[in-house]
Write an enzyme that holds these catalytic residues in place. Structure first.
Site, PDB file in Angstrom:
ATOM      1  N   LEU A   1      40.381  57.898  47.279  1.00  0.00           N
ATOM      2  CA  LEU A   1      39.869  58.713  46.019  1.00  0.00           C
ATOM      3  C   LEU A   1      38.597  57.885  45.544  1.00  0.00           C
ATOM      4  CD1 LEU A   1      43.163  59.590  44.244  1.00  0.00           C
ATOM      5  CD2 LEU A   1      42.117  60.692  46.457  1.00  0.00           C
TER       6      LEU A   1
ATOM      7  N   HIS B   1      42.214  55.942  39.267  1.00  0.00           N
ATOM      8  CA  HIS B   1      42.402  55.265  38.053  1.00  0.00           C
ATOM      9  C   HIS B   1      43.637  55.283  37.475  1.00  0.00           C
ATOM     10  CE1 HIS B   1      38.210  57.247  38.276  1.00  0.00           C
ATOM     11  NE2 HIS B   1      37.712  55.855  38.012  1.00  0.00           N
TER      12      HIS B   1
ATOM     13  N   SER C   1      35.374  59.375  42.336  1.00  0.00           N
ATOM     14  CA  SER C   1      34.823  60.604  41.600  1.00  0.00           C
ATOM     15  C   SER C   1      33.785  61.130  42.280  1.00  0.00           C
ATOM     16  CB  SER C   1      34.263  59.834  40.351  1.00  0.00           C
ATOM     17  OG  SER C   1      35.130  59.199  39.557  1.00  0.00           O
TER      18      SER C   1
ATOM     19  N   GLY D   1      34.770  57.091  33.894  1.00  0.00           N
ATOM     20  CA  GLY D   1      35.403  58.320  33.616  1.00  0.00           C
ATOM     21  C   GLY D   1      35.484  59.189  35.012  1.00  0.00           C
TER      22      GLY D   1
ATOM     23  N   ASP E   1      36.295  49.457  45.526  1.00  0.00           N
ATOM     24  CA  ASP E   1      35.181  48.838  45.450  1.00  0.00           C
ATOM     25  C   ASP E   1      35.363  47.440  45.671  1.00  0.00           C
ATOM     26  OD1 ASP E   1      33.791  51.319  44.224  1.00  0.00           O
ATOM     27  OD2 ASP E   1      35.020  51.124  42.551  1.00  0.00           O
TER      28      ASP E   1
ATOM     29  N   GLY F   1      39.819  48.382  41.283  1.00  0.00           N
ATOM     30  CA  GLY F   1      40.271  48.937  42.253  1.00  0.00           C
ATOM     31  C   GLY F   1      39.578  48.174  43.755  1.00  0.00           C
TER      32      GLY F   1
END
Ligand code: PAF
Length: 282
Positions: free
Chosen positions: A175, A28, A177, A22, A141, A138
């Site tokens: 990018l 994302h 979170s 989230g 990671d 992605g």
């Protein structure tokens, strides 16, 4: 969710899956776009998985905003959001975990013991629930991507794994979170992470430097005299076994994890180093 997937498949539809925790951002959204390109129905899961957080990590503070996530999913053509809770995913007496050995030993696996066991367990569970044809992760990671590909291969999981490129801010910051934890000044200065990766690439491909220790020393200098920055690791590994290597050859991953204030940020690049010439035998 399993029933829904089964009925979609019975209609002949293909399912593309994007697992997330989230607090969605453009990274994302690019995964969602990739899933749309590879399948007819796109499922996004939103679940902050407690099993992949260590006891002193940011589980309780991890940024969450389900309303905004739902809106973004709707705007980006997501067909189904799977949003389970802890009681459903880890009911009392839950006992089964999936562990990929070796590849999880170094990099984030060393700093965050148990992290990848949590990731591979939840991804396995999500695959069994969503039953996707393909799933998109992605490159940001990087170790996670290699570990998941290995798990899928070793366990014969019938899901095609697609790794989508890292999306960056204009200044190069990947990018994440967790960028939310940065002050505006730190966010600006955090561009040094990507500059460090680019320096490594330049030393390897343009200068022909093939000793990992020399490259890592040079890169580390970029973080000196920066009080907000603490190096967790800067490491070069092979992409097959994810083991640190000293002499570079073949496909390698230059990866780093840096504490910037409260945030621990990771980034990496994959570099194709020309293979050592094998002398011809006459
Ligand atoms: O990359 C992430 O956000 C998480 O590790 C994942 C794959 C959703 C598993 O919780």
């Amino acid at each position: 969710m399993q029933q829904l997937s089964a009925s979609l498949k019975a209609e002949g539809k293909t399912i593309g899956f994007v697992p997330t925790m989230g607090y969605l951002h453009d990274g994302h959204l690019s995964l969602i776009k990739t899933a749309h390109a590879g399948a007819q129905v796109v499922v996004v899961s939103i679940y902050v998985n407690p099993a992949q957080f260590g006891p002193s990590e940011d589980l309780s503070n991890y940024p969450r905003d389900i309303e905004r996530d739902q809106l973004l999913c709707r705007e980006n053509g997501v067909d189904i959001i799977f949003y389970p809770d802890d009681g459903q995913m880890y009911p009392d007496a839950y006992a089964t975990y999936v562990d990929v050995e070796g590849l999880t030993q170094h990099l984030c696996g060393a700093t965050r013991p148990g992290h990848f066991r949590g990731v591979t367990t939840i991804v396995n569970k999500l695959f069994n629930i969503v039953q996707p044809d393909c799933a998109v992760f992605g490159q940001k990671d990087g170790q996670q991507a290699l570990v998941i590909k290995k798990m899928v291969k070793d366990l014969h999981i019938p899901v095609q794994i697609i790794i989508a490129p890292t999306i960056r801010e204009k200044n190069g910051l990947a990018l994440s979170s967790r960028n939310k934890y940065l002050t505006p000044k730190q966010r600006k200065e955090a561009s040094v992470l990507y500059k460090a990766l680019q320096l490594g690439e330049h030393l390897i491909l343009d200068k022909g430097e093939l000793k990992a220790s020399v490259i890592i020393d040079e890169i580390s200098k970029l973080f000196q005299n920066k009080p907000d920055f603490t190096i967790d690791y800067i490491t070069i590994v092979d992409t097959l076994k994810v083991q640190p290597i000293e002499h570079l050859s073949g496909e390698i991953m230059l990866a780093l994890a840096i504490y910037v204030g409260k945030a621990r940020l990771i980034d990496n690049i994959i570099i194709q180093v020309p293979r050592d010439q094998i002398p011809e035998i006459h």
